[in-house]
Design an enzyme around this catalytic site. Structure first.
Site, mmCIF file in Angstrom:
data_model
loop_
_atom_site.group_PDB
_atom_site.id
_atom_site.type_symbol
_atom_site.label_atom_id
_atom_site.label_comp_id
_atom_site.label_asym_id
_atom_site.label_seq_id
_atom_site.Cartn_x
_atom_site.Cartn_y
_atom_site.Cartn_z
ATOM 1 N N ASP A 40 1.141 6.830 -3.721
ATOM 2 C CA ASP A 40 2.166 5.823 -4.047
ATOM 3 C C ASP A 40 3.539 6.469 -3.855
ATOM 4 O OD1 ASP A 40 1.819 2.948 -5.763
ATOM 5 O OD2 ASP A 40 3.844 3.778 -5.718
ATOM 6 N N ASN A 92 -3.185 -0.675 1.001
ATOM 7 C CA ASN A 92 -2.812 -1.686 0.011
ATOM 8 C C ASN A 92 -1.311 -1.709 -0.286
ATOM 9 O OD1 ASN A 92 -3.210 -3.275 -2.655
ATOM 10 N ND2 ASN A 92 -2.389 -1.318 -3.369
ATOM 11 N N TYR A 158 7.938 -11.385 5.525
ATOM 12 C CA TYR A 158 6.670 -10.984 4.876
ATOM 13 C C TYR A 158 5.498 -11.641 5.608
ATOM 14 C CZ TYR A 158 3.283 -10.379 0.981
ATOM 15 O OH TYR A 158 2.191 -10.055 0.202
ATOM 16 N N THR A 193 1.569 -9.666 -10.302
ATOM 17 C CA THR A 193 1.751 -8.213 -10.374
ATOM 18 C C THR A 193 3.250 -7.990 -10.172
ATOM 19 O OG1 THR A 193 1.539 -7.914 -7.998
ATOM 20 C CG2 THR A 193 -0.509 -7.742 -9.273
HETATM 21 N N1 LIG Z 1 0.137 -9.927 -6.064
HETATM 22 C C1 LIG Z 1 0.130 -10.892 -5.152
HETATM 23 O O1 LIG Z 1 0.395 -12.058 -5.436
HETATM 24 C C2 LIG Z 1 -0.233 -10.552 -3.729
HETATM 25 C C3 LIG Z 1 -0.619 -11.604 -2.892
HETATM 26 C C4 LIG Z 1 -0.948 -11.309 -1.578
HETATM 27 C C5 LIG Z 1 -0.911 -10.010 -1.124
HETATM 28 N N2 LIG Z 1 -0.523 -9.005 -1.953
HETATM 29 C C6 LIG Z 1 -0.487 -7.656 -1.428
HETATM 30 O O2 LIG Z 1 -1.208 -6.807 -2.271
HETATM 31 C C7 LIG Z 1 -0.752 -5.467 -2.087
HETATM 32 C C8 LIG Z 1 -0.579 -4.798 -3.439
HETATM 33 O O3 LIG Z 1 0.456 -5.447 -4.125
HETATM 34 P P1 LIG Z 1 0.413 -5.733 -5.697
HETATM 35 O O4 LIG Z 1 0.296 -7.189 -5.868
HETATM 36 O O5 LIG Z 1 -0.560 -4.849 -6.350
HETATM 37 O O6 LIG Z 1 1.920 -5.360 -6.079
HETATM 38 P P2 LIG Z 1 2.542 -4.077 -6.818
HETATM 39 O O7 LIG Z 1 3.992 -4.168 -6.571
HETATM 40 O O8 LIG Z 1 2.052 -4.022 -8.216
HETATM 41 O O9 LIG Z 1 1.900 -2.840 -6.040
HETATM 42 C C9 LIG Z 1 2.408 -2.329 -4.843
HETATM 43 C C10 LIG Z 1 2.350 -0.811 -4.919
HETATM 44 O O10 LIG Z 1 2.775 -0.303 -3.640
HETATM 45 C C11 LIG Z 1 3.674 0.774 -3.881
HETATM 46 N N3 LIG Z 1 4.568 0.921 -2.738
HETATM 47 C C12 LIG Z 1 5.592 0.137 -2.374
HETATM 48 N N4 LIG Z 1 6.184 0.615 -1.277
HETATM 49 C C13 LIG Z 1 5.519 1.750 -0.933
HETATM 50 C C14 LIG Z 1 5.656 2.701 0.100
HETATM 51 N N5 LIG Z 1 6.636 2.604 1.021
HETATM 52 N N6 LIG Z 1 4.783 3.734 0.156
HETATM 53 C C15 LIG Z 1 3.801 3.867 -0.781
HETATM 54 N N7 LIG Z 1 3.631 2.993 -1.793
HETATM 55 C C16 LIG Z 1 4.488 1.945 -1.867
HETATM 56 C C17 LIG Z 1 4.423 0.369 -5.157
HETATM 57 O O11 LIG Z 1 5.044 1.477 -5.772
HETATM 58 C C18 LIG Z 1 3.307 -0.245 -5.977
HETATM 59 O O12 LIG Z 1 2.636 0.715 -6.775
HETATM 60 C C19 LIG Z 1 0.524 -5.572 -1.254
HETATM 61 O O13 LIG Z 1 0.248 -5.231 0.088
HETATM 62 C C20 LIG Z 1 0.888 -7.038 -1.346
HETATM 63 O O14 LIG Z 1 1.623 -7.486 -0.241
HETATM 64 C C21 LIG Z 1 -0.190 -9.241 -3.254
#
Ligand SMILES: NC(=O)c1ccc[n+]([C@@H]2O[C@H](COP(=O)([O-])OP(=O)(O)OC[C@H]3O[C@@H](n4cnc5c(N)ncnc54)[C@H](O)[C@@H]3O)[C@@H](O)[C@H]2O)c1
Length: 254
Positions: A40, A92, A158, A193
């Site tokens: 991360d 992820n 996005y 999240t």
């Molecule tokens: N939560 C939703 O509604 C949702 C819906 C569709 C897709 N997603 C996708 O799920 C994935 C996880 O997101 P989440 O919902 O757990 O959100 P989140 O913000 O809780 O988790 C994202 C994590 O990625 C880390 N991160 C961000 N930029 C980074 C980088 N440059 N290098 C390394 N780590 C980095 C952040 O520090 C965080 O821990 C993402 O790809 C997001 O696009 C989420």
């Protein structure tokens, strides 16, 4: 343990494991005996994830920015040097952007989206795949979005980035299938999240409005997404390849 959900003697990389889906998936795989390399960009969050895990199962953490190609290479090296092989990788880590309509999108928003959400996946796979080929077996799960399957108002960059993840997933799936490597992607609908903590998605009213537009009349729970991620990565899932799996309470069925 049911052999279909037995991850013991397996090794996985999870990017973005500091919060959200990544943290919950780390817990799910750790509970099932999987050795993990967790990365991360947020060190405190990563350490907090580690605290939640059973330390008797192999765990390595690494501060990494997935937009930097070298971080993907380092994560794979860490997995192989620590655990001898790489069975699974979950690309992820991801970021959202300020909600803006298409005519207001900026180059900076686009660059950031593609740096993290696209290069993170592309360069992740670039180094994960050779490690899996060495083992003649592997499973990569990329995290796209429902925004990787259709449009999302005010989320143009996005959406473009998550559609790019679809293209990368399907291409790699076809390229490496004959060598034992499967590549799939999960496409979650909104699920609270940290990534949803932006104007337009943050308030109770915003979220109630989003929920009203779904067949189940609710958003996803992050654990529901991670349950499906666990199933997709499980040993029983040996023939699915190149798929974009919507987890959306039926939104795309409409
Ligand atoms: N939560 C939703 O509604 C949702 C819906 C569709 C897709 N997603 C996708 O799920 C994935 C996880 O997101 P989440 O919902 O757990 O959100 P989140 O913000 O809780 O988790 C994202 C994590 O990625 C880390 N991160 C961000 N930029 C980074 C980088 N440059 N290098 C390394 N780590 C980095 C952040 O520090 C965080 O821990 C993402 O790809 C997001 O696009 C989420």
């Amino acid at each position: 343990m049911d052999s279909l959900l037995d991850f013991s003697n397996k090794t996985a990389i999870i990017t973005g494991a500091g919060t959200g889906f990544g943290r919950l998936l780390a817990q799910s795989l750790n509970n099932r005996g999987c050795s993990l390399v967790l990365t991360d960009i947020n060190e405190d969050a990563l350490n907090a994830t580690k605290e939640l895990l059973d330390s008797k199962v192999g765990i390595k953490t690494m501060l990494a920015d997935v937009s930097k190609e070298s971080s993907s290479e380092e994560a794979v090296k860490l997995a192989v040097s620590s655990f001898g092989k790489l069975d699974m990788a979950v690309n992820n880590a991801g970021i959202a952007h300020t909600q803006v309509p298409t005519h207001e999108l900026t180059e900076a928003i686009f660059d950031k989206q593609f740096d993290v959400n696209v290069k993170g996946v592309a360069f992740g796979m670039k180094y994960q795949i050779p490690a899996m080929l060495a083992n003649k077996k592997g499973h990569i799960l990329n995290v796209s979005s429902l925004a990787g399957l259709g449009g999302a108002p005010k989320g143009g960059a996005y959406v473009a980035a998550k559609h790019a993840v679809a293209g990368l997933t399907k291409t790699a799936a076809v390229e490496y299938a004959r060598y034992g490597v499967q590549v799939n992607a999960i496409c979650p609908f909104f699920s609270p999240t940290n990534i949803m903590n932006i104007d337009g998605l943050l308030s109770d009213d915003d979220r109630a409005m989003l929920a009203r537009g779904t067949p189940m009349k609710r958003l996803g729970d992050p654990q529901e997404m991670v349950n499906v991620m666990t199933l997709l990565l499980s040993p029983g899932n040996s023939y699915m390849n190149g798929q974009m799996i919507a987890v959306d309470g039926g939104v795309t069925a409409w």
